[in-house]
Design an enzyme around this catalytic site. Sequence first.
Site, PDB file in Angstrom:
ATOM      1  N   GLY A 113       0.828  -1.199   0.000  1.00  0.00           N
ATOM      2  CA  GLY A 113       0.000   0.000   0.000  1.00  0.00           C
ATOM      3  C   GLY A 113       0.862   1.248   0.000  1.00  0.00           C
ATOM      4  O   GLY A 113       2.029   1.213   0.405  1.00  0.00           O
ATOM      5  N   CYS A 114       0.305   2.368  -0.424  1.00  0.00           N
ATOM      6  CA  CYS A 114       1.098   3.598  -0.551  1.00  0.00           C
ATOM      7  C   CYS A 114       1.550   4.125   0.812  1.00  0.00           C
ATOM      8  O   CYS A 114       2.755   4.278   1.061  1.00  0.00           O
ATOM      9  CB  CYS A 114       0.331   4.654  -1.337  1.00  0.00           C
ATOM     10  N   HIS A 115       0.604   4.396   1.716  1.00  0.00           N
ATOM     11  CA  HIS A 115       0.991   4.866   3.053  1.00  0.00           C
ATOM     12  C   HIS A 115       1.903   3.842   3.731  1.00  0.00           C
ATOM     13  O   HIS A 115       2.896   4.205   4.373  1.00  0.00           O
ATOM     14  CB  HIS A 115      -0.246   5.078   3.931  1.00  0.00           C
ATOM     15  N   PHE A 277       7.627  10.219  -1.732  1.00  0.00           N
ATOM     16  CA  PHE A 277       7.498   9.463  -2.974  1.00  0.00           C
ATOM     17  C   PHE A 277       6.180   9.861  -3.625  1.00  0.00           C
ATOM     18  O   PHE A 277       5.439  10.694  -3.101  1.00  0.00           O
ATOM     19  CB  PHE A 277       7.556   7.950  -2.709  1.00  0.00           C
TER      20      PHE A 277
END
Length: 306
Positions: A113-115, A277
Site C-alpha cells: 500500500g502507498c501509506h 514518494f
Amino acid sequence: MTKIFIDGSAGTTGLRIRERLAQRDDITLLTLPDELRKDNNAKRQIINDSDITFLCLPDDAARESVSLVENDHTVIIDTSTAHRTSDDFVYGMPELKDQREKIKTAKRIANPGCHASGFIALVEPLTALGLIKKDAYLSCFSITGYSGGGKKMIREYEAQGRDRLLFAPRMYALSQSHKHLPEMQMYTDLENAPVFCPVVADFYSGMQVTVPLFSKDLNGTLKDIKEAYQSYYQGGLIRFEDTDEGGFLSSLKMEGRDDMTVSVYGSDKRMTLVSRFDNLGKGASGAAIQNMNIVLGCDEAKGLCV
C-alpha cells in the site's frame, strides 16, 4: 516477448502501469474488449495466456481473478489490499531484507500500500537493528495527493464549483481502522499498530509520510538512524537523502517519479522520520513494475522514472 495483462487497466494504477509499459519493446500487452471486461470466461482465458497479470481491482474482484488461474506459470502481481498479509503471497517490497530473492521466483506477489510503503521503509530498518523496540507505541502522519482516492475522488477535486472544504487538507480513516494498518504492523515486526493519521490534500500526486520519535523510543541517536538508512538501502528504488528545501519539506518533491527517499530530521531528543514518494509511483504502479522487472530478471528501474 513477455505477455502482460492488466486486469483493471481503466483505474489510476492500471492506467499508470499501462503508460509505463507502452514504451517497452520487450513485452506484449494483452487486452480485453470493453464488452468482455466482466466476462469471467474471457478473463480466465487471457489471464492464463499471460506470463504476468497485474490486478488493479477492488479486493473482492482481485480474489476472484486469482481464482481464475489454472496453470503454474502465470505470475500475479496484485495491487489491491486483498493479499498483502497472506501467506500465499510474497510482499512486493524488494528493499526489505530477503524480499528481493523471494520476489524473483514468486508466482503470487502482493504490491504494498502507498501509506504503508512509506511507514515500513522508515521503521523496518530500525526495528531490525534494534534501534526501535518492537513493543514501541508509534504514530504516523501521512499526507497524499487526491489521486490516491481513485476516480471518484479525482472527479470531486477537479470539479467546477466543488465543496470549499476540499481546498484544505482533510484527515480521514478517523476510526483508526485503515486498511493499510495490518501490513504496517506485520512488516515492521511491531507488537502494536501505530496511531495512523492519513490526510488527503489539494494536489494530484505525491506523498510524505512522517513518524515522530522521542529519545525514549530509540536505542541510539540521530546519527545512528542516518547510518542505518545509508547502510540498509543499497540498490533498489529507496535511498537515504539528507536535504530539504530551505527548511521546508514538500510533499510534491517526488511527484511523477517511481522511487522514494527516506530522511530523518531533528535532534537526539526529538526527531522526525520522513519518506517522500509519489503515491501512484513507488506507492503503486512504479512498485508493481519494479516487481515485474525483478521477476523478468532485468534492471529493476527499467521503464520507470527514477
